[in-house]
Write an enzyme that holds these catalytic residues in place. Structure first.
Site, PDB file in Angstrom:
ATOM      1  CG  ASP A   1      -5.651  -8.557  -1.914  1.00 37.67           C
ATOM      2  OD1 ASP A   1      -4.407  -8.821  -1.286  1.00 37.67           O
ATOM      3  OD2 ASP A   1      -6.277  -7.336  -1.703  1.00 37.67           O
TER       4      ASP A   1
ATOM      5  CG  HIS B   1      -2.193  -1.040   0.714  1.00 33.18           C
ATOM      6  ND1 HIS B   1      -2.225  -2.233   1.316  1.00 33.18           N
ATOM      7  CD2 HIS B   1      -3.221  -0.706   0.012  1.00 33.18           C
ATOM      8  CE1 HIS B   1      -3.377  -2.773   0.603  1.00 33.18           C
ATOM      9  NE2 HIS B   1      -3.800  -2.047   0.057  1.00 33.18           N
TER      10      HIS B   1
ATOM     11  CD  GLU C   1      -9.540  -8.070  -3.273  1.00 34.46           C
ATOM     12  OE1 GLU C   1      -8.569  -7.138  -3.525  1.00 34.46           O
ATOM     13  OE2 GLU C   1     -10.385  -7.624  -2.485  1.00 34.46           O
TER      14      GLU C   1
ATOM     15  CB  CYS D   1      -9.335  -1.544  -9.194  1.00 33.67           C
ATOM     16  SG  CYS D   1      -9.885  -2.683  -8.138  1.00 33.67           S
TER      17      CYS D   1
HETATM   18  C1  PEP Z   1      -6.257  -5.456  -5.131  1.00 34.97           C
HETATM   19  O1  PEP Z   1      -6.250  -6.378  -4.241  1.00 34.97           O
HETATM   20  O2  PEP Z   1      -5.954  -5.469  -6.354  1.00 34.97           O
HETATM   21  C2  PEP Z   1      -6.859  -3.955  -4.840  1.00 34.97           C
HETATM   22  C3  PEP Z   1      -7.333  -3.199  -5.681  1.00 34.97           C
HETATM   23  O3  PEP Z   1      -7.259  -3.762  -3.490  1.00 34.97           O
HETATM   24  P1  PEP Z   1      -6.019  -3.374  -2.418  1.00 34.97           P
HETATM   25  O4  PEP Z   1      -4.700  -3.296  -3.277  1.00 34.97           O
HETATM   26  O5  PEP Z   1      -6.564  -2.288  -1.663  1.00 34.97           O
HETATM   27  O6  PEP Z   1      -5.951  -4.829  -1.496  1.00 34.97           O
HETATM   28 MG    MG Z   2      -7.358  -6.038  -2.399  1.00 29.66          MG
END
Ligand code: PEP
Ligand code: MG
Length: 580
Positions: free
Chosen positions: A457, A191, A433, A504
């Site tokens: 994920d 993140h 995911e 995403c």
């Molecule tokens: C993902 O897992 O690709 C996602 C967009 O969610 P995050 O990165 O917040 O886990």
């Molecule tokens: Mg995710």
């Protein structure tokens, strides 16, 4: 001059001075003391404890309002721990036995205590571990005369070099002063990397031990395009990178010219390009990069950064602000996704042996109904101010999706009964995911209006590779045949049921993957705003026929590296990627 190779986590080139942020890697000195120094060490400890107690009282007075009652109670318990006679006498005994300085003795005593507590079956005891660490850190800060660094207070431009950075620290830091981020830990989809990209801060992560080789204040070059960090560069290298930096900036300016043009392939397929955001302030960046909407608003950052749980009104205001600033363009807000590496001080997900597989995302929401319903109410109230879509994270199968939809329906009924207005049509989707969800998308597609693939994920769970762990980063392969097959299954199942598929996860913003994803039939790409112009440039210069041909050739291949080589060679030749 030393060169280090890490993970290219956020593009761009920075040339600056190192700011070594050590809050997370406290160095505890260890030295022998003589018998007659024991009393001095004792006095140092008592003075540090007294000062730590004063700090706690000051915080309590400054935050003397109702919402901080819990925090005040926690601080009270820290005060009690500081005075606990058995704790103090175990430190004293150990110091007498080992004849080592008090900082070392305190740190070891606390480590032994917390190790025991962490293994305890009693949840209450396990939860005390963080409190004990926090309290000990305060005392150690005084013993070591160390003031707690605050990244929000940075007042000059620096390159931040650190072992690791919590996503909450990354959001809280004074971003205008951070020219680049360099870390021992972290991977491309951690993140912190995502936040760096959102704020257009170049970053190189996963360097392993770079913090051990520098002491702060050195000159440094960070090349976020290639994952290279150069410490103490010579003049020639600085000149060469200064030139590259301006070429990169010129390339960015050229790309921005595409802002008002659609993302349409040469044979007429229109693709939606959306932005990902973590906080409402990022909306301007999304608009400036020509996005069609917001494909992922990570609402959990409202919870991670607040001092108390955000109220329904606070949430409503944040959602409303994003919807209004997007001027009628669609905005997909994801419900709370805490847990894993996203720790919220407000929502205690407990100490888990395996947090990535544990109590996170929709699992927390389905268990904490009041919290979930508050968020859904805030979302529905905001829905009258724009074009809202809601999606649930980490759905692992159809039962969870059904339950989440039932709760949403319950909230709608309550609001109707209370005469609170909300939009008639709010499309609801789920993130794909988790492999079990991907493999059952035929069933899931009948329950939702859209899918959004969270590759960060999905890749982590498919290949069983922690997305934030630099030691296994080499296994994190978006072009693994297993991952590509899963994406194909998701898209084919969705299209068979007539629903669109977005992506995403970070793969959507990686220009190397654009043509492959087009070939797979993806309808919408959502990414950190900076990635949009380059992906648009590629979409506008390729046909669906070409994309399907490339896909056909790579789906025959057996290994991730074979596919990766083939795709990179194709993309480099055709679109001159990787030149800056
Ligand atoms: C993902 O897992 O690709 C996602 C967009 O969610 P995050 O990165 O917040 O886990
Ligand atoms: Mg995710």
């Amino acid at each position: 001059m030393t060169e280090h190779k890490g993970i290219a986590a956020s593009p761009g080139i920075a040339i600056g001075k190192v700011h070594l942020y050590r809050d997370d890697v406290p160095r505890i000195p260890r030295y022998r003391i003589s018998e007659d120094q024991l009393e001095t060490e004792r006095q140092r400890l008592h003075a540090a404890i007294a000062r730590a107690g004063e700090d706690i009282k000051t915080i309590q007075t400054e935050n003397n309002n109702d919402s901080d009652v819990d925090e005040s109670k926690i601080l009270d318990s820290h005060l009690m721990m500081l005075k606990d006679p058995s704790f103090l006498s175990s430190i004293d005994d150990r110091m007498q036995q080992e004849q080592l300085n008090i900082e070392w003795i305190l740190a070891r005593t606390v480590r032994d205590m917390t190790n025991k507590l962490a293994d305890s079956d009693d949840e209450y005891l396990r939860e005390r571990v963080t409190d004990i660490h926090d309290m000990a850190k305060r005392v150690l800060d005084h013993l070591l005369k160390r003031s707690r660094p605050r990244l929000a207070d940075l007042s000059e431009e620096v390159v931040l070099v650190t072992h690791d950075l919590m996503p909450s620290d990354a959001v809280a830091m004074n971003k205008r002063m951070v020219q680049a981020i360099v870390m021992d830990a972290g991977g491309k989809t951690s993140h912190t990397a995502i936040i760096a990209r959102s704020f257009e801060i170049p970053a190189v992560l996963g360097l392993g031990r770079i913090t051990r080789t520098i002491s702060g204040g050195e000159s440094i070059i960070v090349d976020g395009n290639h994952g290279i960090v150069i410490v103490d560069p010579d003049d020639e290298t600085v000149q060469s990178y200064t030139r590259r930096q301006s070429e990169w900036q010129e390339h960015e300016v050229q790309l921005m010219r595409l802002n008002n043009l659609p993302a349409e392939t040469t044979d007429g397929k229109l693709i939606r390009l959306n932005g990902n955001i973590e906080i409402p302030e990022e909306v301007d960046g999304v608009m400036n990069h020509g996005a069609d909407g917001i494909g992922l608003y990570r609402s959990e950052f409202l919870f991670i950064n607040s001092t108390g749980l955000p109220s329904e009104n606070e949430q409503y205001n944040a959602y409303r602000r994003v919807l209004e600033s997007m001027g009628g363009r669609p905005v997909t807000i994801r419900t709370l996704d805490v847990g894993g590496d996203k720790v919220s001080p407000q929502i205690d997900t407990g100490r888990e042996k395996n947090p990535i597989l544990g109590w996170r995302a929709v699992r927390v929401c389905l268990a904490e109904r009041a919290l979930f319903k508050t968020q859904l109410r805030a979302l529905l109230r905001a829905s009258v101010h724009g074009k809202l879509q809601i999606m649930f994270p980490m759905i692992s199968g159809v039962q969870e999706q059904i339950l989440a939809l039932e709760i949403l329906e319950e909230v709608r009924d309550e609001m109707k009964a209370q005469g609170i207005p909300f939009a008639d049509s709010v499309p609801v989707g789920c993130m794909i995911e988790v492999p079990s969800a991907a493999l059952t998308t035929d069933t899931l597609a009948r329950k939702v209006d859209f899918f959004s693939i969270g590759t960060n994920d999905l890749i982590q769970y498919t290949i069983a590779v922690d997305r934030g762990n630099e030691k296994v980063a080499y296994l994190y392969e978006p072009f693994h045949p297993g991952v590509l097959r899963l994406i194909k299954i998701i898209i084919d199942n969705a299209h068979a049921e007539g629903i669109p598929v977005a992506m995403c996860g970070e793969m959507a913003g990686d220009a190397v993957a654009t043509v492959v994803l087009l070939g797979l039939g993806l309808d919408e790409f959502s990414m950190g705003a900076v990635g949009i112009p380059e992906v648009k440039r590629i979409i506008r210069s390729v046909s669906m026929a070409d994309a399907e041909e490339l896909l056909g050739s790579i789906m025959e291949m057996r290994s991730a590296s074979e596919i990766d080589d083939a795709v990179r060679t194709y993309m480099q030749k055709r679109f001159q990627l990787d030149t800056y």
